[in-house]
Design a protein around this motif. Structure first.
Motif, PDB file in Angstrom:
ATOM      1  N   THR A   1       0.838  -1.198  -0.185  1.00  0.00           N
ATOM      2  CA  THR A   1       0.014   0.261  -0.204  1.00  0.00           C
ATOM      3  C   THR A   1       0.836   1.339   0.236  1.00  0.00           C
ATOM      4  O   THR A   1       0.710   1.865  -0.949  1.00  0.00           O
ATOM      5  N   VAL A   2       1.631   0.833   0.831  1.00  0.00           N
ATOM      6  CA  VAL A   2       2.593   2.306   0.346  1.00  0.00           C
ATOM      7  C   VAL A   2       3.324   2.284  -0.243  1.00  0.00           C
ATOM      8  O   VAL A   2       3.397   4.138  -1.396  1.00  0.00           O
ATOM      9  N   ALA A   3       4.167   2.131  -1.041  1.00  0.00           N
ATOM     10  CA  ALA A   3       4.058   1.881  -2.737  1.00  0.00           C
ATOM     11  C   ALA A   3       3.430   2.433  -3.577  1.00  0.00           C
ATOM     12  O   ALA A   3       3.617   3.404  -3.877  1.00  0.00           O
ATOM     13  N   LYS A   4       2.497   1.548  -3.411  1.00  0.00           N
ATOM     14  CA  LYS A   4       1.528   2.265  -5.146  1.00  0.00           C
ATOM     15  C   LYS A   4       0.485   3.450  -4.349  1.00  0.00           C
ATOM     16  O   LYS A   4       0.471   4.000  -4.945  1.00  0.00           O
ATOM     17  N   ASN A   5       1.047   4.245  -3.211  1.00  0.00           N
ATOM     18  CA  ASN A   5       0.664   5.541  -2.445  1.00  0.00           C
ATOM     19  C   ASN A   5       1.737   6.352  -3.269  1.00  0.00           C
ATOM     20  O   ASN A   5       1.452   7.332  -4.202  1.00  0.00           O
ATOM     21  N   TYR A   6       3.134   5.562  -3.189  1.00  0.00           N
ATOM     22  CA  TYR A   6       3.930   6.941  -4.389  1.00  0.00           C
ATOM     23  C   TYR A   6       3.732   6.867  -5.196  1.00  0.00           C
ATOM     24  O   TYR A   6       3.997   7.769  -5.601  1.00  0.00           O
ATOM     25  N   VAL A   7       3.431   5.391  -5.996  1.00  0.00           N
ATOM     26  CA  VAL A   7       3.396   5.686  -7.480  1.00  0.00           C
ATOM     27  C   VAL A   7       2.069   6.562  -7.755  1.00  0.00           C
ATOM     28  O   VAL A   7       1.815   7.672  -8.624  1.00  0.00           O
ATOM     29  N   LYS A   8       1.160   6.765  -6.873  1.00  0.00           N
ATOM     30  CA  LYS A   8       0.091   7.427  -7.374  1.00  0.00           C
ATOM     31  C   LYS A   8       0.332   8.997  -7.563  1.00  0.00           C
ATOM     32  O   LYS A   8      -0.317  10.170  -7.630  1.00  0.00           O
TER      33      LYS A   8
END
Length: 327
Positions: free
Chosen positions: A60-67
């Motif tokens: 989730t942390v990684a996905k938020n970085y991308v978004k």
């Protein structure tokens, strides 16, 4: 010859990128950890998402970085140049970590929308079943997102080499991934009057939604062949023992490409009906053949099968679920 590249995501993807560069395949690396990027070979361009401290195995942390930061990547001139002149980009990551597992599929979706004339193929590397439950859960989430993406993808399974050391396993899996790319690029698709797989054929094979499996029987001689055993019969064992993820048992195969480079003496082992393969693996809807016969034995013998449109591997998913339940 197709122009291919590797976009390595997270530590696992970055290590495949290192090996790709050594094999003359263009690479670009993305990570959330600056320390991981320090392991990248000089000359490979990189991009850092987040605060440089990593994602802590949290998808989730990684996905938020991308978004929140993907526009910065898309506006990066080096990255845009890297994508623009390619035909196929393999997005390589682990399925069990935080950065690779969390970033790779959402980034594939974004890139497919922005660069609509390019082919993006996720390559996920599954963890050994002995790894943490967090890695197994991340893998299940990866599978869900992969299925929802509804595009072609490849899966490699570290658990196939569970008896090897971690270092030996990684080395073997990464090497098989690079070898697969060479077949797709066209390294072994020599000019032949007997039938060829051209770039358009390879696109057709690779772009049908579902799992892709590339397996090869290599460097064999006539003395290695069993009497009355066709080349395609050897593929059953190879597919079951190499690093590719176990095939689903439904036997669904949308398309199959066969790349054959053999000496004249070995032509008697080539069965154009693929009877043994169809009996053991399944019957493809469409078959594309590239058949080259070496008259001077100057080229190593190779027999490669590319399968596409395969179902998501439910058996491997169920094994992962069972492992979580046991713990």
């Amino acid at each position: 010859m197709l122009k291919i590249a590797v976009l390595g995501i997270g530590n696992a993807g970055n290590q495949v990128a290192n090996l790709s560069k050594a094999n003359n395949i263009d690479t670009f690396c993305v990570n959330t950890s600056e320390r991981d990027l320090d392991t990248i070979d000089q000359g490979i361009p990189v991009f850092l998402f987040g605060n440089s401290e990593g994602a802590g195995k949290d998808r989730t942390v990684a996905k938020n970085y991308v978004k929140s930061q993907y526009s910065a990547l898309l506006n990066n001139e080096i990255f845009d140049s890297f994508i623009t002149d390619k035909d196929i980009v393999f997005i390589v990551s682990s399925t069990g970590g935080g950065t690779g597992s969390g970033v790779s599929i959402i980034l594939a979706d974004i890139l497919s929308r922005v660069y609509q004339n390019k082919v993006f193929i996720n390559i996920g590397i599954l963890p050994m079943l002995s790894e943490s439950i967090g890695a197994q859960r991340n893998t299940l989430e990866f599978f869900k997102e992969l299925k929802n993406l509804n595009k072609s993808y490849m899966l490699y399974d570290n658990n196939k080499y569970k008896n090897l050391s971690v270092n030996e396993c990684m080395k073997k899996v990464n090497s098989e991934i690079i070898d697969m790319m060479k077949y797709i690029r066209g390294d072994y698709s020599y000019q032949s009057s007997y039938g060829m797989i051209d770039d358009a054929d390879m696109y057709k094979i690779l772009t049908v939604p579902g799992m892709i499996n590339v397996s090869a029987f290599e460097n064999f001689m006539e003395k290695d062949m069993e009497d009355n055993v066709a080349l395609d019969a050897y593929m059953t064992k190879i597919i079951r023992t190499n690093a590719t993820c176990t095939l689903d048992t439904d036997r669904i195969i949308k398309r199959m490409g066969v790349i054959t480079n053999i000496s004249k003496e070995l032509t008697k082992y080539y069965d154009a009906s693929f009877k043994a393969f169809k009996e053991n693996i399944g019957e493809p809807v469409e078959i594309f053949e590239h058949y080259f016969v070496s008259t001077e034995n100057e080229i190593p013998n190779r027999y490669c099968v590319i399968l596409s449109g395969l179902s998501i591997p439910d058996d491997r998913i169920n094994v992962t679920l069972q492992r979580i339940k046991e713990v």
